[in-house]
Design an enzyme around this catalytic site. Structure first.
Site, PDB file in Angstrom:
ATOM      1  N   GLU A 438       0.831  -1.212   0.000  1.00 17.12           N
ATOM      2  CA  GLU A 438       0.000   0.000   0.000  1.00 17.12           C
ATOM      3  C   GLU A 438       0.863   1.258   0.000  1.00 17.12           C
ATOM      4  OE1 GLU A 438      -3.101  -0.388   2.959  1.00 17.12           O
ATOM      5  OE2 GLU A 438      -4.027  -1.981   1.788  1.00 17.12           O
ATOM      6  N   GLU A 514      -3.607  -9.199  -0.099  1.00 19.35           N
ATOM      7  CA  GLU A 514      -4.190  -8.977   1.237  1.00 19.35           C
ATOM      8  C   GLU A 514      -5.704  -8.944   1.101  1.00 19.35           C
ATOM      9  OE1 GLU A 514      -2.109  -5.980   3.557  1.00 19.35           O
ATOM     10  OE2 GLU A 514      -4.012  -5.431   4.481  1.00 19.35           O
TER      11      GLU A 514
HETATM   12  C1  GAL Z   1      -4.394  -2.739   5.090  1.00 23.37           C
HETATM   13  C2  GAL Z   1      -2.915  -2.658   5.424  1.00 23.37           C
HETATM   14  C3  GAL Z   1      -2.573  -3.505   6.626  1.00 23.37           C
HETATM   15  C4  GAL Z   1      -3.565  -3.248   7.717  1.00 23.37           C
HETATM   16  C5  GAL Z   1      -4.951  -3.553   7.221  1.00 23.37           C
HETATM   17  C6  GAL Z   1      -6.031  -3.403   8.259  1.00 23.37           C
HETATM   18  O1  GAL Z   1      -4.820  -1.725   4.279  1.00 23.37           O
HETATM   19  O2  GAL Z   1      -2.139  -3.096   4.348  1.00 23.37           O
HETATM   20  O3  GAL Z   1      -1.279  -3.220   7.062  1.00 23.37           O
HETATM   21  O4  GAL Z   1      -3.456  -1.932   8.099  1.00 23.37           O
HETATM   22  O5  GAL Z   1      -5.235  -2.652   6.180  1.00 23.37           O
HETATM   23  O6  GAL Z   1      -7.294  -3.628   7.703  1.00 23.37           O
END
Ligand code: GAL
Length: 822
Positions: A438, A514
């Site tokens: 991100e 993710e």
């Molecule tokens: C994502 C991020 C993670 C964590 C997650 C929580 O956007 O990459 O590190 O913050 O959100 O939902």
């Protein structure tokens, strides 16, 4: 028959020697390497014992004569933040786990024998959080801002021999906060090694082993070895590489002709063939070992080991991922580096336990969110058969937290990325490099040149694995994607766009870097269970049904707005082969990022497993889908107000249907239809016994019962292993259950449990998985949460039996014996 080619030395003073060998020429000769590798030309000593530590600024602590007599004595790895108390006002904020940072100093005194004069000594740090500076005998060796990177210093020019002691001093500065979006820990939280070698030796991370051709018949193994010569003089050496199988038997070897090592750094490339190789896989992670021997006049001057797993894999546009030609989904989790109650302080057994728990749910891959992991994690993944997405950065030049690594970017990113790849590229478990998570630059044109630069560095060191990045905006207009450097398009969330992928990214390969970000507190349930709530839009609703205590319902029905429930994402990934796999955010709860940020929440709700290592209910949804082991899991508990309508869910597999009974009266048979992943009954509550039976045809597959628990009556202890190593490091994880007189878990029990240790062990941490608990992780007591808590016992170095006793007011106490073996 042996061909040796001397190539002209390029400008970097590298002498490149290619030694090519015909297939099988030297296969399976003697079992002992020439000159005897057992001569131990190289030693790598655990350097974690007997350090002195002081928290706070210290004037002159780098000087050898500094008096550290009053400092605390401890063994590394050490994380001082985890020893602190929670406070909303700590500058790390709740995002950082509401624990203290600060500055700390470490010192260690050691002597070297006169006989070691002429040897080369390096100190190797696996990771120090953060901004570390190191001195030997008052000489400044360097600084390393990145808290996750491994690094070494050459101590040799500054060392003293004989009875005069040497002093290493390390300053760790984690005072500028916030510098992380999650709990980082503070201190020398990973292992430290003292490496002793001869003046001609394999360089730091000096081997690179690849297997460019692999078939059932044979694997080509190419070994490139960098050799340092610090003598300042040319010398004649041979370089051998020997491959050993998992049983320690030599399989094949190659030896170069005499080579003139004239330069400070020389490179030798050799190629050999392993016939009928056993392939490394998730199911059978078969490991060979390469031993590199550098010899002079028949005497071994260095012996260096590199793990070797022979495997091949592929990401296909249409068919997704395959390993050794066999299609498989990547069933992954993202994990941060903390180990719950142990904080960031690395412990191999704690990591292994995490992996065992994840393997039980069917996980086959780990994403090292969002930084270089401890080397022990990669070793375990090699051994246990986990695939790894190895990720290096959470930010580039643009900051995410006020004092984060972005401020060191210009000076350090190239070095850190190189070191990361060099350290990790021999691990067979690693199948993907991620150059960032991100990254804010994706929204501006600067994403393109930086991605191009980083991918260039990665490819210059390893071309055998695809590169990806976790993109927030997985659209072709994304400037990181536009660099053309991503071999895999990494989606963070956006599950609603998964099915558009072939149209939006024609010819590209997909990975869900993710997913999910669903929230849950173990053992907490709010109804109705089937209306999905996305924080923060409907967060207030979460407070209306018994969770004003900031627990979040463990029915899979709450997620962050950018995420999904577990089922929503998995249903999609499961459906299409081109969706090569997913990494759930997260496998385990972690300290910090307590989304939603409502104090006193101080750790995350995202895990499929809570911070103490106790599975939440969705663990069994994945287990039912991701493993072939028979599963029948019903929930919630069975202690409610009479008359309340309770949603009963069942996850099951290997069966056609499930029938539910309350006090022996059938509540009906349910079957999963279409893409359902669970079945549900709405049951008017009455106390008693809830029983579920899964059936295939007429055959009963599994039966599960949950009974209404009576009053808490006793403490029950269960240990994961009752015989551990007396090595000062090994751990026994003891689960404490609060049960009624009939052995039922009391589902809301929060009794305070007191621990007592008799014997040579200490309590390394306690926890209960509750995200809002303000109790210290370093204590000899813990309140249970929803019926459970955990004590982690750490062995000392004496063999014997240790007894752990747990008492709680008004309850029958329990004790358990654990053997500590040398
Ligand atoms: C994502 C991020 C993670 C964590 C997650 C929580 O956007 O990459 O590190 O913050 O959100 O939902």
């Amino acid at each position: 028959m042996l061909r040796t080619t001397l190539l002209p030395a390029p400008a970097c003073l590298t002498l490149f020697v290619t030694v090519a060998m015909l297939l099988g020429l030297f296969a399976c000769k003697s079992a002992k390497p020439d000159g005897g590798a057992e001569a131990n030309a190289r030693t790598r000593t655990d350097f974690t014992k007997d350090w002195s530590f002081s928290l706070g600024e210290q004037q002159g602590a780098q000087e050898p004569g500094f008096n550290d007599g009053g400092w605390r004595k401890l063994n590394l790895p050490h994380d001082w933040s985890i020893e602190g108390s929670f406070s909303e006002s700590h500058p790390a904020g709740t995002g950082g786990g509401a624990l203290p940072g600060g500055t700390g100093w470490y010192r260690k005194t050691f002597t070297l024998s006169e006989a070691d004069k002429g040897k080369v000594f390096y100190i190797d740090f696996d990771g120090v959080y953060m901004n570390s500076e190191v001195w030997i005998n008052g000489q400044h060796l360097g600084k390393r801002p990145n808290g996750y990177i491994s690094f070494r210093y050459d101590l040799t020019p500054h060392l003293l021999y004989g009875s005069t002691p040497n002093v290493i001093a390390v300053k760790v500065d984690n005072s500028h906060q916030p510098n992380s979006r999650w709990y980082s820990g503070s201190g020398i939280y990973r292992n430290v090694w003292l490496t002793k070698v001869n003046q001609v030796h394999v360089a730091h991370w000096g081997t690179y082993v690849t297997t460019p051709q692999v078939s059932e018949k044979a694997a080509t193994v190419v070994i490139s070895t960098k050799i340092n010569n610090t003598t300042g003089q040319a010398g004649s050496f041979t370089v051998s590489n020997l491959v050993y199988d998992a049983a320690g038997k030599e399989v094949v070897r190659i030896k170069s002709e005499e080579i003139q090592l004239t330069k400070a750094e020389n490179e030798v490339s050799q190629e050999l063939t392993v016939s009928g190789p056993k392939l490394w896989s998730v199911e059978e992670p078969y490991l060979y070992k390469v031993v590199t021997l550098v010899e002079q006049n028949g005497k071994v001057v260095d012996n260096y080991e590199t793990p070797l797993g022979i495997r091949y894999f592929n990401f296909d546009v249409a068919k997704g991922f395959s390993l050794n030609g066999k299609p498989m989904k990547i069933l992954g989790v993202c994990n941060h580096h903390d180990l719950g109650a142990l904080g960031a302080a690395i412990n191999t057994r704690a990591l292994e336990r995490q992996l065992e728990i994840l393997r039980g749910m069917g996980v086959n891959s780990i994403r090292t969110a969002h930084n270089p992991p401890a080397p022990e994690l990669l070793d375990l993944c090699d051994k246990m058969g986990f695939l790894v997405m190895d990720e290096v950065f959470d930010m580039w030049k643009k900051e995410k937290s006020k004092f984060d690594y972005s401020h060191s970017w210009d000076e350090w990113h190239e070095r850190d990325l190189r070191d990361f790849i060099l350290r990790d590229r021999n691990h067979p478990s690693i199948i993907v490099w991620s150059i960032g998570n991100e990254i804010p630059e994706q929204w501006g044109p600067e994403g393109t040149p930086i991605a191009t630069e980083l991918a260039g560095i990665v490819k210059s060191l390893d071309k055998t694995r695809p590169i990806t990045a976790g993109l927030n905006e997985p659209y072709p207009s994304n400037s990181i994607y536009k660099s053309g450097e991503l071999d895999l398009v990494g989606f963070n969330y956006h599950h609603e766009d998964f099915e558009k992928f072939p149209q939006s990214f024609p010819g590209q390969k997909f990975i869900a870097t993710e997913t999910t970000s669903a929230l849950a507190t173990r053992g907490s349930y709010d109804m109705p269970s089937d209306s999905i709530r996305r924080w923060p839009y409907k967060w207030d609703e979460l407070f209306t049904d018994g969770n004003k205590d900031l627990t979040v319902s463990a029915y899979d029905n709450v997620s962050a707005p950018w995420g999904s429930t577990h089922e929503e994402t998995w249903k999609l990934i499961k459906k299409h082969d081109y969706l090569s796999g997913m990494y759930i955010w997260t496998g385990f709860d972690y300290i910090g990022e307590p989304t939603p940020y409502v104090w006193p929440a101080r750790s995350s709700y995202f895990g499929v497993v809570d911070l103490a290592g106790f599975p939440k209910d969705t663990y069994y949804m994945y287990k039912s889908e991701w493993t072939s082991e028979p599963v029948l899991h019903i929930f919630p508990h069975w202690n409610w107000q009479p008359g309340k309508t309770v949603d009963v869910w069942a996850y099951y597999n290997n069966a056609d249907e499930v029938e539910l009974f309350l006090n022996d009266k059938s509540l009906g048979i349910k079957k999963k239809e279409g893409d359902d992943l669970h079945v549900i009954w709405r049951v008017p509550y009455q106390p008693g016994t809830l029983r579920a039976v899964s059936r295939k045809g007429e055959e009963e597959v599994l039966t599960k019962e949950i009974k209404t628990a009576g009053a808490a009556a006793r403490v029950v202890l269960e240990v994961d292993r009752d015989n551990i190593k007396a090595d000062g490091k090994d751990l026994a994880f003891v689960t404490v259950r609060i049960e009624d007189k009939d052995g039922n878990l009391v589902p809301r029990a929060d009794n305070l449990v007191q621990f007592k240790v008799d014997g040579k062990a200490t309590i390394a941490g306690v926890d209960n998985g509750l995200q809002t608990s303000m109790e210290s992780f370093k204590a000899d007591h813990r309140k249970a949460f929803n019926g459970l808590c955990l004590a982690i016992l750490q062995a000392q170095e004496e063999a014997g039996t240790v007894k752990l006793t747990a008492t709680s007011a008004g309850l029958e106490s329990a004790s358990i014996s654990i053997k500590m073996s040398r």
